[in-house]
Design a protein around this motif. Structure first.
Motif, short mmCIF file in Angstrom:
data_model
loop_
_atom_site.label_atom_id
_atom_site.label_comp_id
_atom_site.label_asym_id
_atom_site.label_seq_id
_atom_site.Cartn_x
_atom_site.Cartn_y
_atom_site.Cartn_z
N ASN A 1 6.68 1.66 7.47
CA ASN A 1 6.21 2.23 6.22
C ASN A 1 7.17 3.29 5.75
O ASN A 1 8.34 3.30 6.15
CB ASN A 1 4.79 2.77 6.39
CG ASN A 1 3.74 1.69 6.25
OD1 ASN A 1 3.46 1.24 5.15
ND2 ASN A 1 3.18 1.24 7.37
N ASN A 2 6.67 4.18 4.93
CA ASN A 2 7.51 5.17 4.28
C ASN A 2 7.01 6.58 4.60
O ASN A 2 7.20 7.50 3.80
CB ASN A 2 7.42 4.90 2.78
CG ASN A 2 8.69 5.24 2.06
OD1 ASN A 2 9.62 5.79 2.67
ND2 ASN A 2 8.73 4.96 0.78
N ILE A 3 6.35 6.72 5.74
CA ILE A 3 5.71 7.99 6.06
C ILE A 3 6.77 9.03 6.39
O ILE A 3 7.67 8.77 7.19
CB ILE A 3 4.76 7.82 7.26
CG1 ILE A 3 3.65 6.83 6.91
CG2 ILE A 3 4.17 9.17 7.70
CD1 ILE A 3 2.87 6.33 8.11
N ILE B 1 0.84 -1.20 0.00
CA ILE B 1 0.00 0.00 0.00
C ILE B 1 0.88 1.25 0.00
O ILE B 1 1.82 1.34 0.79
CB ILE B 1 -0.91 0.01 1.25
CG1 ILE B 1 -1.79 -1.24 1.26
CG2 ILE B 1 -1.75 1.28 1.32
CD1 ILE B 1 -2.37 -1.58 2.62
N THR B 2 0.58 2.19 -0.89
CA THR B 2 1.40 3.40 -0.95
C THR B 2 0.67 4.62 -0.39
O THR B 2 1.30 5.56 0.03
CB THR B 2 1.81 3.73 -2.40
OG1 THR B 2 0.63 3.78 -3.20
CG2 THR B 2 2.76 2.69 -2.95
N GLU B 3 -0.65 4.61 -0.44
CA GLU B 3 -1.35 5.77 0.09
C GLU B 3 -2.70 5.39 0.68
O GLU B 3 -3.29 4.37 0.32
CB GLU B 3 -1.54 6.83 -0.99
CG GLU B 3 -2.33 6.32 -2.17
CD GLU B 3 -2.59 7.43 -3.19
OE1 GLU B 3 -2.68 7.11 -4.38
OE2 GLU B 3 -2.71 8.60 -2.78
N ASN C 1 4.10 -1.92 5.02
CA ASN C 1 3.64 -1.55 3.70
C ASN C 1 4.59 -0.50 3.15
O ASN C 1 5.73 -0.39 3.62
CB ASN C 1 2.19 -1.04 3.77
CG ASN C 1 1.19 -2.17 3.73
OD1 ASN C 1 0.86 -2.67 2.67
ND2 ASN C 1 0.73 -2.61 4.90
N ASN C 2 4.13 0.31 2.22
CA ASN C 2 4.99 1.32 1.61
C ASN C 2 4.26 2.66 1.62
O ASN C 2 4.35 3.43 0.67
CB ASN C 2 5.34 0.85 0.19
CG ASN C 2 6.45 1.65 -0.44
OD1 ASN C 2 7.17 2.39 0.24
ND2 ASN C 2 6.57 1.56 -1.75
N ILE C 3 3.51 2.90 2.70
CA ILE C 3 2.67 4.09 2.75
C ILE C 3 3.53 5.34 2.91
O ILE C 3 4.33 5.44 3.83
CB ILE C 3 1.71 4.01 3.95
CG1 ILE C 3 0.78 2.81 3.79
CG2 ILE C 3 0.90 5.31 4.09
CD1 ILE C 3 0.06 2.41 5.06
N SER C 4 3.37 6.27 1.98
CA SER C 4 4.07 7.54 2.14
C SER C 4 3.08 8.68 2.27
O SER C 4 3.42 9.75 2.76
CB SER C 4 5.03 7.78 0.97
OG SER C 4 4.32 7.75 -0.24
N SER C 5 1.86 8.45 1.84
CA SER C 5 0.91 9.55 1.86
C SER C 5 -0.40 9.14 2.56
O SER C 5 -0.98 8.10 2.25
CB SER C 5 0.64 9.95 0.40
OG SER C 5 -0.58 10.62 0.30
C1 LIG Z 1 7.44 2.39 -2.44
O1 LIG Z 1 6.86 3.54 -3.02
C2 LIG Z 1 7.74 4.34 -3.75
C3 LIG Z 1 6.98 5.54 -4.23
O2 LIG Z 1 6.38 6.20 -3.17
C4 LIG Z 1 8.32 3.56 -4.90
O3 LIG Z 1 9.26 4.34 -5.58
C5 LIG Z 1 9.00 2.30 -4.37
O4 LIG Z 1 9.45 1.52 -5.42
C6 LIG Z 1 8.03 1.50 -3.52
N1 LIG Z 1 8.72 0.40 -2.91
C7 LIG Z 1 8.25 -0.83 -2.92
C8 LIG Z 1 9.07 -1.86 -2.24
O5 LIG Z 1 7.21 -1.11 -3.46
#
Ligand SMILES: *[C@@H]1O[C@H](CO)[C@@H](O)[C@H](O)[C@H]1NC(C)=O
Ligand SMILES: *[C@@H]1O[C@H](CO)[C@@H](O)[C@H](O)[C@H]1NC(C)=O
Ligand SMILES: *[C@@H]1O[C@H](CO)[C@@H](O)[C@H](O)[C@H]1NC(C)=O
Ligand SMILES: *[C@@H]1O[C@H](CO)[C@@H](O)[C@H](O)[C@H]1NC(C)=O
Ligand SMILES: *[C@@H]1O[C@H](CO)[C@@H](O)[C@H](O)[C@H]1NC(C)=O
Ligand SMILES: *[C@@H]1O[C@H](CO)[C@@H](O)[C@H](O)[C@H]1NC(C)=O
Ligand SMILES: *[C@@H]1O[C@H](CO)[C@@H](O)[C@H](O)[C@H]1NC(C)=O
Ligand SMILES: *[C@@H]1O[C@H](CO)[C@@H](O)[C@H](O)[C@H]1NC(C)=O
Ligand SMILES: *[C@@H]1O[C@H](CO)[C@@H](O)[C@H](O)[C@H]1NC(C)=O
Ligand SMILES: *[C@@H]1O[C@H](CO)[C@@H](O)[C@H](O)[C@H]1NC(C)=O
Length: 522
Positions: free
Chosen positions: A228-230, A182-184, A204-208
């Protein structure tokens, strides 16, 4: 004659047999039709699939009888099962299912929530899906199931949600989305979930996170956003979470905490911010957290804390500041919570910082004497501080950089270095030096230099170097307001010091603090 009779008997017998058979077949057919009419047209009992070619196989625990199983574990073997494949209709054969799980085999894929199957399962309480390839969750994917209490979806490659992905589920208490991509998190993804208590977004990969993403989750108690990536949050990120008790933000990419980020979380008791990149924390970052009891800020990049940081969290009883780069922690910092730290279940962790051995931390001696908490005592016993001149001179280089940035910086450093060299060598008790050979920072600098990291409590409080007089700065702090006006009840007068200006004041204070010390020794 005899031949004729035999023939007639034979024909009669044949006819009778045929009649019998056709009656049976007809009966079967009509039976089947009756089934279909009642159950919405399923082909087979999902708990009793013998067909090796079937795309889905289920193992039912309590009973395999029609309409009587309560728990089913299903494996999805085939890829490319259509959303309205007849196999999903077969779930109508077990409408009493309360617990259902799907595991997708490596050779099979499933890229949607099988809503068509859920449609027949009005009693379902728990749904688990693993190893699918569901990139997004569509609106009402869970069919507004009234009895559903938990949705468990780890490792499904989920990336995004549509609005109302989780909606109209009146008894839902848990959503587990661990280990997806999940990114957002947008708005209105979580809608009309009046009983929801816990969401897990771990790994996950939530940044937003959209402002107000959680605004309808009035009953939410636990929110796990760790791993995550917050990197950005503001005062509207957690809008609506008035009953949240635990917020886990560990292992993200948070650098800054701005004013009132958590101001909506009136009932928060536990805030975990360990393993981020925190360097700048607004003096009012924790304002509004009047119920907070546990705060972890370990494994960050904190160099200094604004003096009033804990003024808004007076209930704090457990504070973890391990593994930062703090060079001091003053009585001003700790005063609002000092009494709490004396209680039996307090926990103050300060190990692995860059504390400088001086009297600003003298209060630790008193706290250690007065606290009832064995945890706090043990942890304080392990606090180290540094008498290494280079550490002190680093503080100097920062000071010169900030205050006399026009001046040749290297000149400033070397001068300071010499002075500190002299002063420090005078207050180190030579007999205690052997102890510090094992110390963490011992070999960080030139190997021939004496190691100068010491266990704080080996230095008697009266031996901690102290300035004759700490000159107070008179510089007027620059007033920087959060672009959004704070709510009426949150405005406290005279505390609008922005973090940067607070920092430069601190540095001025440090300079003024050290110069007299040095002068007395020179
Ligand atoms: C996580 O998200 C970023 C963009 O926000 C993307 O560049 C990156 O590849 C993603 N990483 C994974 C492991 O999915
Ligand atoms: C369902 O199973 C239970 C035992 O698990 C049994 O007692 C009950 O008679 C069964 N009901 C039907 C309708 O088959
Ligand atoms: C849900 O659970 C309740 C209580 O156990 C039960 O009475 C009801 O039949 C179930 N099904 C639906 C659709 O509400
Ligand atoms: C769920 O409820 C909403 C709102 O009442 C409705 O629009 C939607 O069609 C329903 N979805 C299903 C699958 O029942
Ligand atoms: C689910 O919620 C409804 C009210 O919305 C209630 O009547 C029902 O009993 C609940 N079911 C369970 C199993 O709690
Ligand atoms: C954090 O704050 C500093 C100073 O105000 C700023 O330079 C930096 O860009 C901010 N970082 C983030 C990630 O917002
Ligand atoms: C701590 O307690 C010891 C013995 O009870 C006492 O000698 C010492 O002065 C106390 N230290 C502080 C800083 O209060
Ligand atoms: C303190 O340090 C010692 C040795 O370095 C270690 O064995 C002990 O576990 C530490 N205690 C705490 C509470 O960290
Ligand atoms: C500073 O310390 C180093 C080694 O610790 C020593 O060689 C040097 O002479 C000292 N400088 C002064 C000015 O005393
Ligand atoms: C240095 O340590 C010795 C023995 O540990 C002690 O007698 C002496 O008072 C200490 N001196 C200072 C200045 O702390």
């Amino acid at each position: 004659m005899e031949e004729k009779i035999t023939k007639i008997i034979f024909v009669l017998i044949t006819l009778a047999l045929m009649n019998e058979m056709s009656i049976k077949v007809l009966a079967k057919e009509s039976n089947k039709r009756r089934f279909r009419d009642k159950t919405g047209g399923f082909r087979k009992n999902i708990c009793d699939v013998t067909d090796r070619e079937s795309k889905v196989h289920c193992y039912c625990e309590n009973s395999r009888e029609l309409k009587n199983a309560t728990k089913a574990e299903c494996w999805v073997f085939n890829s490319g099962i259509l959303k309205d494949d007849v196999i999903w209709q077969s779930f109508a054969s077990q409408p009493a299912l309360k617990t259902l799980s799907f595991s997708i085999r490596v050779d099979g894929t499933l890229n949607y929530i099988p809503s068509k199957a859920l449609h027949y399962l009005k009693d379902l309480r728990s749904l688990t899906i693993r190893y699918a390839a569901i990139t997004d969750i569509t609106p009402y994917a869970f069919n507004n199931l009234t009895n559903l209490t938990e949705i468990i979806l780890p490792q499904n490659e989920i990336e995004t949600f549509h609005q109302h992905a989780f909606a109209h589920l009146p008894n839902l208490t848990l959503i587990n989305l661990e280990d997806n991509t999940i990114t957002e998190i947008g708005t209105e993804v979580f809608y009309d979930l009046p009983e929801l208590q816990k969401i897990i977004f771990t790994k996950n990969n939530i940044s937003s996170i959209a402002d107000g993403a959680f605004q309808y989750l009035y009953k939410l108690l636990d929110l796990f956003l760790n791993r995550n990536n917050i990197f950005r949050m503001n005062r509207h990120t957690f809008d609506g979470l008035a009953n949240l008790r635990k917020l886990d933000l560990r292992q993200n990419h948070i650098h800054n905490l701005t004013e009132f980020t958590f101001a909506e979380l009136w009932n928060l008791q536990e805030l975990l911010l360990g393993k981020n990149y925190l360097k700048y924390v607004s003096e009012r970052a924790f304002d509004g957290l009047s119920q907070l009891r546990k705060l972890s800020l370990d494994d960050n990049k904190l160099v200094t804390l604004p003096s009033g940081l804990f003024a808004g969290v007076r209930g704090l009883i457990s504070l973890d500041l391990r593994s930062n780069e703090l060079y001091t922690l003053t009585l001003d910092n700790i005063k609002p919570i000092l009494d709490n730290l004396k209680s039996q279940n307090s926990n103050l962790l300060l190990q692995d910082n860059n504390f400088v051995c001086d009297c600003r931390m003298k209060w630790i001696h008193t706290l250690r004497n007065e606290t009832q908490s064995q945890n706090t005592i043990l942890a304080l016993d392990n606090v180290t501080c540094n008498m290494d001149p280079t550490v002190v001179s680093t503080a100097y280089s920062k000071m010169f950089h900030v205050i006399e940035y026009k001046r040749d910086r290297h000149h400033g450093i070397s001068q300071a270095d010499d002075k500190i060299n002299i002063s420090v060598s005078q207050y180190i008790n030579i007999s205690e030096r052997e102890n510090s050979h094992k110390a963490k920072y011992s070999d960080r600098k030139s190997p021939t230099k004496l190691p100068l990291t010491r266990t704080f409590f080996t230095i008697p409080p009266e031996n901690l170097p102290c300035p004759r007089e700490v000159t107070k700065t008179t510089e007027v702090p620059q007033i920087v307001m959060d672009p959004v006006m704070p709510l009426q009840n949150k405005i406290k007068t005279n505390r609008h010091q922005e973090m940067n200006s607070a920092r430069s004041i601190k540095i001025v204070t440090i300079l003024l603090f050290y110069v007299p010390v040095l002068c007395t020794f020179v």
